[in-house]
Design a protein around this motif. Structure first.
Motif, PDB file in Angstrom:
ATOM      1  N   PHE A 191     -50.881 -29.632 -37.624  1.00 36.38           N
ATOM      2  CA  PHE A 191     -52.112 -28.912 -38.052  1.00 36.38           C
ATOM      3  C   PHE A 191     -52.301 -27.986 -37.101  1.00 36.38           C
ATOM      4  O   PHE A 191     -52.557 -28.117 -35.880  1.00 36.38           O
ATOM      5  N   VAL A 192     -52.127 -26.729 -37.581  1.00 38.16           N
ATOM      6  CA  VAL A 192     -52.167 -25.563 -36.678  1.00 38.16           C
ATOM      7  C   VAL A 192     -53.641 -24.794 -37.060  1.00 38.16           C
ATOM      8  O   VAL A 192     -53.807 -24.520 -38.057  1.00 38.16           O
ATOM      9  N   PHE A 193     -54.270 -24.715 -36.035  1.00 40.23           N
ATOM     10  CA  PHE A 193     -55.748 -24.080 -35.997  1.00 40.23           C
ATOM     11  C   PHE A 193     -56.096 -23.127 -34.920  1.00 40.23           C
ATOM     12  O   PHE A 193     -55.432 -22.826 -33.914  1.00 40.23           O
ATOM     13  N   GLY A 194     -57.088 -22.399 -35.168  1.00 38.84           N
ATOM     14  CA  GLY A 194     -57.654 -21.260 -34.322  1.00 38.84           C
ATOM     15  C   GLY A 194     -58.417 -21.873 -33.167  1.00 38.84           C
ATOM     16  O   GLY A 194     -59.425 -22.688 -33.564  1.00 38.84           O
ATOM     17  N   SER A 195     -58.407 -21.349 -31.941  1.00 34.25           N
ATOM     18  CA  SER A 195     -59.192 -21.850 -30.875  1.00 34.25           C
ATOM     19  C   SER A 195     -59.847 -21.048 -30.097  1.00 34.25           C
ATOM     20  O   SER A 195     -59.777 -19.727 -30.557  1.00 34.25           O
ATOM     21  N   GLY A 235     -65.611 -25.613 -36.866  1.00 36.44           N
ATOM     22  CA  GLY A 235     -64.595 -25.344 -37.709  1.00 36.44           C
ATOM     23  C   GLY A 235     -63.372 -26.155 -37.768  1.00 36.44           C
ATOM     24  O   GLY A 235     -63.336 -27.487 -37.464  1.00 36.44           O
ATOM     25  N   ALA A 236     -62.078 -25.521 -37.946  1.00 36.21           N
ATOM     26  CA  ALA A 236     -60.992 -26.164 -38.166  1.00 36.21           C
ATOM     27  C   ALA A 236     -60.552 -26.857 -36.706  1.00 36.21           C
ATOM     28  O   ALA A 236     -59.917 -28.089 -36.433  1.00 36.21           O
ATOM     29  N   ALA A 237     -60.995 -26.247 -35.439  1.00 34.02           N
ATOM     30  CA  ALA A 237     -60.834 -26.667 -34.042  1.00 34.02           C
ATOM     31  C   ALA A 237     -61.580 -28.167 -33.923  1.00 34.02           C
ATOM     32  O   ALA A 237     -60.881 -29.055 -33.326  1.00 34.02           O
ATOM     33  N   ARG A 238     -62.676 -28.063 -34.660  1.00 37.95           N
ATOM     34  CA  ARG A 238     -63.359 -29.552 -34.399  1.00 37.95           C
ATOM     35  C   ARG A 238     -62.714 -30.617 -35.262  1.00 37.95           C
ATOM     36  O   ARG A 238     -62.685 -31.578 -34.917  1.00 37.95           O
ATOM     37  N   PHE A 239     -62.330 -30.298 -36.381  1.00 36.57           N
ATOM     38  CA  PHE A 239     -61.597 -31.026 -37.401  1.00 36.57           C
ATOM     39  C   PHE A 239     -60.197 -31.722 -36.625  1.00 36.57           C
ATOM     40  O   PHE A 239     -60.000 -32.875 -36.671  1.00 36.57           O
ATOM     41  N   ALA A 240     -59.517 -30.674 -35.881  1.00 36.68           N
ATOM     42  CA  ALA A 240     -58.274 -31.106 -35.254  1.00 36.68           C
ATOM     43  C   ALA A 240     -58.562 -31.983 -34.093  1.00 36.68           C
ATOM     44  O   ALA A 240     -57.885 -32.887 -33.726  1.00 36.68           O
ATOM     45  N   LEU A 241     -59.819 -31.780 -33.406  1.00 34.47           N
ATOM     46  CA  LEU A 241     -60.435 -32.500 -32.380  1.00 34.47           C
ATOM     47  C   LEU A 241     -60.469 -34.037 -32.738  1.00 34.47           C
ATOM     48  O   LEU A 241     -60.055 -34.827 -32.273  1.00 34.47           O
ATOM     49  N   ASP A 242     -61.367 -34.160 -33.712  1.00 32.86           N
ATOM     50  CA  ASP A 242     -61.653 -35.228 -34.455  1.00 32.86           C
ATOM     51  C   ASP A 242     -60.576 -35.934 -35.073  1.00 32.86           C
ATOM     52  O   ASP A 242     -60.548 -37.351 -34.896  1.00 32.86           O
ATOM     53  N   ARG A 243     -59.508 -35.316 -35.660  1.00 28.92           N
ATOM     54  CA  ARG A 243     -58.769 -36.202 -36.555  1.00 28.92           C
ATOM     55  C   ARG A 243     -57.228 -36.098 -36.206  1.00 28.92           C
ATOM     56  O   ARG A 243     -56.390 -36.962 -36.590  1.00 28.92           O
ATOM     57  N   PHE A 244     -56.825 -35.008 -35.275  1.00 29.44           N
ATOM     58  CA  PHE A 244     -55.311 -34.647 -35.128  1.00 29.44           C
ATOM     59  C   PHE A 244     -54.828 -34.660 -33.743  1.00 29.44           C
ATOM     60  O   PHE A 244     -53.866 -34.101 -33.587  1.00 29.44           O
ATOM     61  N   GLY A 274     -51.427 -33.539 -29.325  1.00 29.03           N
ATOM     62  CA  GLY A 274     -51.418 -34.668 -30.326  1.00 29.03           C
ATOM     63  C   GLY A 274     -50.416 -34.198 -31.487  1.00 29.03           C
ATOM     64  O   GLY A 274     -49.503 -33.747 -31.484  1.00 29.03           O
ATOM     65  N   ARG A 275     -51.053 -34.137 -32.730  1.00 26.01           N
ATOM     66  CA  ARG A 275     -50.524 -33.690 -34.187  1.00 26.01           C
ATOM     67  C   ARG A 275     -51.165 -32.015 -34.477  1.00 26.01           C
ATOM     68  O   ARG A 275     -51.186 -32.016 -35.708  1.00 26.01           O
ATOM     69  N   SER A 276     -51.428 -31.592 -33.607  1.00 24.50           N
ATOM     70  CA  SER A 276     -52.196 -30.213 -33.618  1.00 24.50           C
ATOM     71  C   SER A 276     -51.660 -29.211 -32.768  1.00 24.50           C
ATOM     72  O   SER A 276     -50.931 -29.316 -31.672  1.00 24.50           O
ATOM     73  N   TYR A 277     -51.735 -27.913 -33.423  1.00 24.84           N
ATOM     74  CA  TYR A 277     -51.269 -26.758 -32.472  1.00 24.84           C
ATOM     75  C   TYR A 277     -52.544 -25.788 -32.254  1.00 24.84           C
ATOM     76  O   TYR A 277     -53.058 -25.531 -33.481  1.00 24.84           O
ATOM     77  N   ALA A 278     -53.048 -25.335 -31.318  1.00 26.74           N
ATOM     78  CA  ALA A 278     -53.878 -24.315 -31.082  1.00 26.74           C
ATOM     79  C   ALA A 278     -53.371 -23.032 -30.834  1.00 26.74           C
ATOM     80  O   ALA A 278     -52.454 -22.688 -30.012  1.00 26.74           O
ATOM     81  N   ILE A 279     -54.126 -22.132 -31.468  1.00 22.06           N
ATOM     82  CA  ILE A 279     -53.845 -20.651 -31.361  1.00 22.06           C
ATOM     83  C   ILE A 279     -54.993 -19.920 -30.855  1.00 22.06           C
ATOM     84  O   ILE A 279     -56.193 -20.134 -31.619  1.00 22.06           O
ATOM     85  N   ASP A 280     -55.212 -19.280 -29.739  1.00 22.96           N
ATOM     86  CA  ASP A 280     -56.392 -18.757 -29.236  1.00 22.96           C
ATOM     87  C   ASP A 280     -56.934 -17.282 -30.212  1.00 22.96           C
ATOM     88  O   ASP A 280     -55.960 -16.381 -29.941  1.00 22.96           O
TER      89      ASP A 280
END
Length: 129
Positions: free
Chosen positions: A12-16, A25-34, A46-52
């Motif tokens: 899961f790739v999300f904005g941070s 947003g998606a960052a919280r979702f990534a924190l909670d789920r991935f 984890g199973r996510s990738y953050a992009i600032d």
């Protein structure tokens, strides 16, 4: 495409933000789920990738390019890109989709980004040489 679960090998790739404060947003979702890591603003976690997306367009573009290179180096993974930058950060797809030009087949771009990139492709209708 709404991402609620991941198959094996999907990321899961999300904005941070630079601080990695994944509060909404998606960052919280990534924190909670991935498996996103509080305090890590860029990269695989984890199973996510953050992009600032919050430190200005230059930083955003640099990190998007690093992500595209990372994805190219990991063809065994499938990266599901959200509309990074188009929520809390306030960008439009037309502004940021070009940051992901050259993303490989293992990067699933959101439909809005695909539309923008298709319009910009050489030979696309309205393309100026």
């Amino acid at each position: 495409m709404t991402i609620t679960t991941l198959e094996p090998g999907e990321v899961f790739v999300f904005g941070s933000n630079a601080a990695g404060a994944h509060g909404g947003g998606a960052a919280r979702f990534a924190l909670d789920r991935f498996g996103a890591v509080w305090g890590q603003g860029e990269g695989l976690q984890g199973r996510s990738y953050a992009i600032d997306t919050m430190s200005g367009p230059t930083v955003f573009e640099e990190q998007a390019r690093r992500f595209v290179a990372f994805a190219a180096d990991h063809p065994e993974l499938r990266f599901l890109l959200t509309e990074v930058g188009c929520g809390i950060a306030g960008y439009r797809p037309e502004q940021v989709a070009p940051f992901f030009t050259g993303a490989g087949r293992n990067v699933e771009l959101p439909a809005s980004f695909r539309r923008v990139l298709a319009r910009r492709a050489p030979g696309a209708e309205g393309e100026v040489p």
